[in-house]
Design a protein around this motif. Structure first.
Motif, PDB file in Angstrom:
ATOM      1  N   ILE A  67     -73.533 -41.206  59.902  1.00  0.00           N
ATOM      2  CA  ILE A  67     -72.356 -41.274  59.040  1.00  0.00           C
ATOM      3  C   ILE A  67     -71.439 -40.130  59.439  1.00  0.00           C
ATOM      4  O   ILE A  67     -71.811 -38.952  59.336  1.00  0.00           O
ATOM      5  CB  ILE A  67     -72.744 -41.174  57.557  1.00  0.00           C
TER       6      ILE A  67
ATOM      7  N   THR B  46     -68.437 -38.715  58.406  1.00  0.00           N
ATOM      8  CA  THR B  46     -67.710 -37.776  57.550  1.00  0.00           C
ATOM      9  C   THR B  46     -68.275 -37.784  56.138  1.00  0.00           C
ATOM     10  O   THR B  46     -68.979 -38.719  55.728  1.00  0.00           O
ATOM     11  CB  THR B  46     -66.216 -38.154  57.457  1.00  0.00           C
TER      12      THR B  46
ATOM     13  N   ASN C 152     -66.451 -38.134  53.511  1.00  0.00           N
ATOM     14  CA  ASN C 152     -65.793 -39.245  52.822  1.00  0.00           C
ATOM     15  C   ASN C 152     -66.548 -40.548  53.027  1.00  0.00           C
ATOM     16  O   ASN C 152     -66.660 -41.369  52.112  1.00  0.00           O
ATOM     17  CB  ASN C 152     -64.354 -39.403  53.319  1.00  0.00           C
ATOM     18  N   ALA C 153     -67.055 -40.751  54.255  1.00  0.00           N
ATOM     19  CA  ALA C 153     -67.834 -41.948  54.541  1.00  0.00           C
ATOM     20  C   ALA C 153     -69.118 -41.968  53.718  1.00  0.00           C
ATOM     21  O   ALA C 153     -69.560 -43.028  53.255  1.00  0.00           O
ATOM     22  CB  ALA C 153     -68.155 -42.029  56.023  1.00  0.00           C
TER      23      ALA C 153
ATOM     24  N   CYS D 264     -68.221 -43.076  50.284  1.00  0.00           N
ATOM     25  CA  CYS D 264     -67.999 -44.521  50.270  1.00  0.00           C
ATOM     26  C   CYS D 264     -69.312 -45.291  50.239  1.00  0.00           C
ATOM     27  O   CYS D 264     -69.457 -46.279  49.509  1.00  0.00           O
ATOM     28  CB  CYS D 264     -67.186 -44.935  51.493  1.00  0.00           C
ATOM     29  N   GLN D 265     -70.285 -44.851  51.053  1.00  0.00           N
ATOM     30  CA  GLN D 265     -71.591 -45.511  51.078  1.00  0.00           C
ATOM     31  C   GLN D 265     -72.283 -45.407  49.731  1.00  0.00           C
ATOM     32  O   GLN D 265     -72.931 -46.355  49.271  1.00  0.00           O
ATOM     33  CB  GLN D 265     -72.483 -44.895  52.170  1.00  0.00           C
TER      34      GLN D 265
END
Length: 238
Positions: free
Chosen positions: A197, A199, A201-202, A205-206
């Motif tokens: 993953i 970042t 932020n990612a 999101c996950q």
């Protein structure tokens, strides 16, 4: 046999529909006999049997090789046409394309396509003929595009005979489809999952869509080893 087409000395550009198997065969043979450098055919899974089993057509295709005319064919190779596809490879460059449709043939100056599809071992009874430059250019471009996407017949045949499932790469752009594929991959895992993953932020999101919670559940209930490479920084998931 009646003459289906005028001489190539006739420079008139035209599109026409030719009816009747006899005239269709004459037209096919005339176009093939006129070809000097190349003939390209794109046709579905029925085509290899027609190329081999219709004797006048088969002889005309063999004649291309003896005259040094490059003959390429795109088709769909299946277990039902495997034998005729192998035979076709003796005198043509053959490539396989899954589910190919839109049968057509081009030479340097002429184009034709069936109105009624070929049947096994039979020539169609209606074809569209054209010597219009724009029509030729469009279909030559289409053929080259499909040719680059198709795979060599020998590779496809080897896969079929050896029972090998072909490798493929597919680009998925729909976010919902990507998410569903990702979730299904996680649910189907039995031993190990490795995820990168990029970042924080990612990661958020996950977590928001339930991926991290699903990973935790899979690890706990199914004894799956999960490894995640990510820049956690100040973010973590309980």
């Amino acid at each position: 046999m009646a003459t289906a087409l005028p001489s190539t000395n006739d420079k008139t550009e035209r599109n026409e529909i030719i009816y009747g198997q006899e005239k269709v065969v004459v037209t096919l043979l005339q176009i093939l006999s006129r070809a000097k450098n190349m003939v390209d055919i794109c046709a579905d899974f029925r085509a290899p049997s027609v190329s081999i089993e219709v004797e006048p057509y088969n002889k005309a295709l063999l004649d291309l090789k003896s005259r040094g005319v490059r003959f390429r064919q795109i088709t769909e190779i299946t277990k039902d046409n495997l034998s005729s596809s192998k035979e076709l490879m003796r005198f043509a460059e053959v490539r396989h394309l899954d589910g190919v449709k839109g049968n057509f043939m081009t030479s340097e100056k002429e184009y034709l396509a069936p109105v009624v599809l070929f049947q096994k071992g039979k020539v169609t009874s209606q074809i569209i003929y054209s010597n219009v430059r724009e029509v030729l250019e469009q279909h030559k471009y289409l053929f080259e595009t499909l040719w680059t996407r198709a795979v060599a017949a020998k590779h496809k045949i080897q896969e079929m005979e050896d029972g090998i499932k072909p490798d493929f790469i597919e680009i998925v752009r729909d976010p919902i489809e990507i998410q569903n594929i990702f979730i299904n991959l996680i649910k189907s895992s039995t031993k190990e999952i490795m995820i990168m993953i990029p970042t924080t932020n990612a990661i958020r999101c996950q977590a928001d869509i339930g991926i991290l919670q699903l990973l935790k559940k899979i690890a706990t209930n199914n004894d799956v080893n999960i490894r995640i490479l990510a820049p956690l920084n100040d973010y973590s998931v309980e």
